[in-house]
Design a protein around this motif. Structure first.
Motif, short mmCIF file in Angstrom:
data_model
loop_
_atom_site.label_atom_id
_atom_site.label_comp_id
_atom_site.label_asym_id
_atom_site.label_seq_id
_atom_site.Cartn_x
_atom_site.Cartn_y
_atom_site.Cartn_z
N CYS A 129 0.85 -1.19 0.00
CA CYS A 129 0.00 0.00 0.00
C CYS A 129 0.89 1.24 0.00
O CYS A 129 1.95 1.24 0.61
N HIS A 184 0.81 5.76 -0.12
CA HIS A 184 0.21 7.08 -0.30
C HIS A 184 1.35 8.04 -0.63
O HIS A 184 2.21 8.29 0.20
N ASP A 231 -3.41 4.43 -2.10
CA ASP A 231 -4.32 5.06 -1.16
C ASP A 231 -4.47 6.55 -1.52
O ASP A 231 -4.03 7.42 -0.79
N ARG A 285 -9.15 8.72 0.36
CA ARG A 285 -8.07 8.40 1.28
C ARG A 285 -8.59 7.53 2.41
O ARG A 285 -9.47 7.92 3.16
N GLY A 336 -6.33 5.56 4.49
CA GLY A 336 -5.34 5.25 5.52
C GLY A 336 -4.81 3.85 5.28
O GLY A 336 -5.40 3.05 4.56
N ARG A 360 -4.90 -1.76 3.36
CA ARG A 360 -4.44 -3.15 3.44
C ARG A 360 -5.61 -4.13 3.33
O ARG A 360 -5.49 -5.20 2.74
N ASP A 416 5.79 -2.41 3.24
CA ASP A 416 5.67 -0.98 3.03
C ASP A 416 6.18 -0.66 1.61
O ASP A 416 6.86 -1.48 0.98
N SER A 417 5.91 0.54 1.16
CA SER A 417 6.24 0.90 -0.21
C SER A 417 7.66 1.46 -0.36
O SER A 417 8.01 2.03 -1.39
N HIS A 418 8.48 1.31 0.71
CA HIS A 418 9.89 1.77 0.64
C HIS A 418 10.77 0.69 1.24
O HIS A 418 11.46 0.91 2.23
N GLY A 448 4.58 -3.35 9.42
CA GLY A 448 4.54 -3.17 7.98
C GLY A 448 4.91 -4.40 7.17
O GLY A 448 4.46 -4.54 6.03
N TRP A 493 -3.11 5.63 10.24
CA TRP A 493 -1.80 5.08 10.65
C TRP A 493 -1.84 4.70 12.12
O TRP A 493 -2.30 5.49 12.94
N GLY A 494 -1.33 3.54 12.45
CA GLY A 494 -0.99 3.25 13.83
C GLY A 494 -1.95 2.36 14.60
O GLY A 494 -3.16 2.41 14.41
N GLU A 542 -2.61 -0.71 14.41
CA GLU A 542 -3.06 -1.96 13.77
C GLU A 542 -2.05 -3.08 13.99
O GLU A 542 -2.42 -4.24 14.01
N HIS A 577 14.05 -1.54 5.07
CA HIS A 577 12.97 -0.54 5.13
C HIS A 577 13.60 0.82 5.37
O HIS A 577 14.53 0.93 6.17
N ARG A 616 11.82 6.62 8.58
CA ARG A 616 11.81 8.08 8.46
C ARG A 616 11.64 8.71 9.83
O ARG A 616 11.05 8.12 10.73
N TYR A 619 3.35 12.69 4.86
CA TYR A 619 2.05 12.91 4.23
C TYR A 619 1.05 13.49 5.22
O TYR A 619 1.28 13.53 6.42
C1 UD2 Z 1 5.23 1.45 10.97
C2 UD2 Z 1 5.13 0.29 10.00
C3 UD2 Z 1 3.96 0.54 9.10
C4 UD2 Z 1 2.69 0.60 9.92
C5 UD2 Z 1 2.84 1.67 10.97
C6 UD2 Z 1 1.74 1.70 11.98
C7 UD2 Z 1 7.18 -0.99 9.60
C8 UD2 Z 1 8.51 -0.99 8.95
N1 UD2 Z 1 6.40 0.10 9.32
O1 UD2 Z 1 5.35 2.75 10.44
O2 UD2 Z 1 3.84 -0.47 8.14
O3 UD2 Z 1 2.41 -0.65 10.47
O4 UD2 Z 1 4.00 1.47 11.71
O5 UD2 Z 1 0.51 1.86 11.42
O6 UD2 Z 1 6.85 -1.89 10.30
N2 UD2 Z 1 0.24 4.51 3.80
C9 UD2 Z 1 -0.96 4.49 3.12
N3 UD2 Z 1 -1.95 5.37 3.50
C10 UD2 Z 1 -1.79 6.25 4.52
C11 UD2 Z 1 -0.57 6.24 5.23
C12 UD2 Z 1 0.42 5.35 4.86
O7 UD2 Z 1 -1.14 3.70 2.20
O8 UD2 Z 1 -2.71 7.00 4.80
C13 UD2 Z 1 1.29 3.58 3.42
C14 UD2 Z 1 2.67 4.20 3.26
O9 UD2 Z 1 2.87 4.69 1.96
C15 UD2 Z 1 3.58 3.04 3.63
C16 UD2 Z 1 2.77 2.25 4.64
O10 UD2 Z 1 1.42 2.66 4.49
O11 UD2 Z 1 3.87 2.22 2.54
C17 UD2 Z 1 3.23 2.50 6.08
O12 UD2 Z 1 3.33 3.88 6.37
P1 UD2 Z 1 4.70 4.52 6.91
O13 UD2 Z 1 5.83 4.02 6.13
O14 UD2 Z 1 4.49 5.98 7.01
O15 UD2 Z 1 4.73 3.88 8.34
P2 UD2 Z 1 6.06 3.58 9.27
O16 UD2 Z 1 7.02 2.76 8.52
O17 UD2 Z 1 6.49 4.84 9.88
#
Ligand code: UD2
Ligand code: MN
Length: 575
Positions: A144, A146, A177, A206, A208, A213, A229-231, A315, A337-338, A340, A365, A368, A373
């Motif tokens: 997923c 965004h 998303d 949007r 989230g 997922r 995750d997408s990175h 993720g 976010w968060g 889950e 991964h 950041r 966003y």
């Molecule tokens: C961590 C997790 C992430 C998620 C989050 C809690 C890892 C490495 N990363 O934060 O997967 O479980 O904790 O929720 O375990 N995204 C969307 N829509 C949104 C926001 C985000 O599709 O509205 C995507 C985003 O592009 C990314 C993924 O969701 O691919 C996770 O977001 P993140 O990378 O900002 O989260 P991260 O790694 O800080």
């Protein structure tokens, strides 16, 4: 001051959920790309049609090359890419823009091949393929995003395609998303048209990451779902050890080791299996990393064997599709976010499954330091998600989280269905989970006191930010008591520690600081005398006091008649 979204959450170890939201105006269009993606001669398992596709058309407007004799194939083998200190103005601007939009160095990512090679981080033991079942299930990989950077997203997908056995990948499902970056529109379909395994799904609004997922899962058909995750970047042999565990037991949920891709240089960092961590959480319901506990180490002959983990980072994991369905996938009432990750972790354990980290599987991964966003304006999203989590899964232990947030629960919506799910599945209690799966967690109810530590005459409270990864602000100060928990929430343990989760009040002769708890008493040993209301310190024999100017803490000779040494402890229980 009690960790609202928008403040740094301050985590242990890698920054997971250490992101802060940024509620800024729309993201400007991308600039600054160059030709290196086209020079793909080093990529592993290259297929002819994969070449020369990486260049995003509308990003190519402005090509800014690093000056002089910059490396030929930067980033290969996961090596760091360091930009020159002196940069021409236009390049510097492109670098800054990349950081602003993504909270990582997009400019550097754009220099690195989307098929770059990586080191093989596995222990030798992992490479003996005879230990894996030969008949592994197929997985769909759900990613997923965004507003993800183009080269970062492509590199994620290619690392899956390039380093997984083809027959084990059903589809790669990209769930958009509701991004608004131009390169994620039609250009994405055009690019992946050459890759039949890749399917793109677009959300209509949007959602989230949690509902995105779920949307991805609804389009999956393979026996196993693997989320990334997408990175990310998958390394050689990442997939087989994950699928092997699920093939042996479909209620085993597995996570790879998450290696760190530098947000600045894109360097790939990894440690061998002796450095594996497992997941935990604190009473603020934040995820944290911990070394593998002794009781778990003892279960294994080899540090590369899968280890039980109380929680997952969130993720990156694989799960049997039917088991995920049975667990009710995610709570679709969670926004953006968060939380889950803890929901899935708790219910996996409480409802008959196990959660493991598989040291033979490594995926990188980009962590950041802030979230680039938009979240949802005016709503404390993380708190809402966490309250839903606590209401459904944590029984009486939810009170400790609520206390921590000043009992300000906000509007968390309706959780009737989720409670019914838990009842129907006949899941075990949260107490069972804590006793058996996470006995290391310090429980506020087991402490002598928990809550505020207030200086009676002044109405000032002991106050400190969470200990951050960088260890920058570890000082403990005072602030007007606010009754909101957060930075004024403390636990006095039976062994004389004044704790905030895994950090302890520590005095080594200079300042009173927060320091990781070491369990060795000494500088972290405090005794509270309820009759005189003094806090005596172990090694120094001094007492904690507020300065006469009432703006800082000081340690001084104990004197029962000095009011500035008198503290009251919330929820004090001397028995
Ligand atoms: C961590 C997790 C992430 C998620 C989050 C809690 C890892 C490495 N990363 O934060 O997967 O479980 O904790 O929720 O375990 N995204 C969307 N829509 C949104 C926001 C985000 O599709 O509205 C995507 C985003 O592009 C990314 C993924 O969701 O691919 C996770 O977001 P993140 O990378 O900002 O989260 P991260 O790694 O800080
Ligand atoms: Mn992420």
């Amino acid at each position: 001051r009690n960790v609202p979204i928008g403040e740094d959450f301050g985590n242990n170890g890698n920054v997971i959920g250490g992101a802060q939201k940024e509620d800024e105006a729309d993201i400007p269009p991308t600039v600054g790309k160059r030709k290196v993606e086209l020079e793909e001669d080093k990529k592993p398992r290259k297929k002819a049609h994969e070449v020369a596709k990486a260049k995003p058309q509308d990003d190519a407007k402005k090509v800014i090359d690093p000056p002089g004799n910059f490396e030929e194939n930067p980033g290969e083998m996961g090596k760091p890419v360091r930009l020159p200190k002196e940069m021409p103005d236009d390049m510097k601007k492109a670098v800054d823009d990349g950081w602003t939009k993504n909270a990582f160095n997009q400019y550097v990512s754009d220099l690195v091949s989307v098929h770059r090679s990586l080191p093989d981080p596995r222990d030798a033991w992992c490479k003996d393929s005879t230990q894996y079942l030969t008949n592994l299930p197929t997985t769909d990989v759900i990613i997923c995003f965004h507003n993800e950077a183009w080269t970062v997203l492509l590199r994620t997908v290619h690392s899956v395609l390039d380093r997984s056995p083809e027959h084990l990948i059903g589809k790669i499902i990209l769930v958009d998303d509701y991004s608004d970056m131009p390169h994620l529109k039609k250009q994405l379909e055009d690019y992946f048209a050459a890759y039949p395994k890749v399917q793109i799904i677009r959300g209509q609004k949007r959602e989230g990451l949690i509902r995105a997922r779920i949307l991805g899962a609804n389009h999956a058909k393979s026996a196993v779902l693997t989320y990334l995750d997408s990175h990310c970047e998958c390394t050689e042999g990442w997939l087989e050890p994950l699928l092997d565990r699920i093939a042996r037991n479909s209620t085993t949920v597995v996570c790879p080791v998450i290696d760190v891709i530098s947000d600045d240089t894109l360097e790939y960092h990894y440690r061998d299996s002796s450095g594996v961590n497992v997941g935990g959480f604190d009473w603020n319901l934040q995820f944290s990393w911990h070394s593998v506990p002794e009781r778990e180490r003892k279960r294994h002959n080899n540090s590369a064997e899968p280890v039980y983990s109380p929680t997952m980072a969130g993720g990156l994991f694989a799960i049997d599709r039917e088991f995920f369905d049975r667990l009710g996938t995610y709570d679709s009432g969670f926004d953006i976010w968060g939380g889950e990750n803890l929901e899935l972790s708790f219910k996996t354990w409480m409802c008959g499954g196990t959660l493991e980290i598989v040291p033979c599987s490594h995926v990188g991964h980009i962590f950041r330091k802030r979230s680039p966003y938009k979240w949802r304006s005016g709503v404390n999203v993380l708190r809402k998600n966490s309250v839903r989590l606590a209401e459904v899964w944590m029984d009486d232990y939810a009170q400790y989280y609520y206390h921590r947030i000043g009992n300000d629960k906000g509007d968390w919506g309706d959780v009737t269905d989720r409670k019914k799910l838990r009842a129907d599945l006949k899941c075990k209690s949260f107490k069972w989970y804590l006793d058996n799966i996470y006995p290391e967690l310090f429980i506020p109810g087991d402490s002598v006191a928990h809550g505020e530590i207030a200086n009676l005459p002044t109405g000032m409270c002991l106050d400190a930010k969470e200990l951050s990864t960088e260890g920058d602000d570890t000082s403990v100060s005072i602030y007007e008591c606010h009754g909101q928990g957060g930075n004024q929430y403390w636990m006095l343990s039976k062994t004389g520690e004044i704790r905030r989760d895994d950090s302890c009040l520590d005095y080594a002769g200079k300042e009173v600081t927060l320091y990781p708890c070491h369990g060795g008493k000494g500088n972290q040993f405090w005794s509270y005398r309820a009759n005189t209301k003094q806090l005596h310190h172990g090694t120094s024999g001094k007492c904690l006091a507020i300065s006469d100017s009432k703006d800082k803490l000081q340690m001084e000779e104990c004197n029962v008649s000095v009011a500035r040494q008198q503290w009251s402890m919330e929820n004090y229980d001397s028995s």
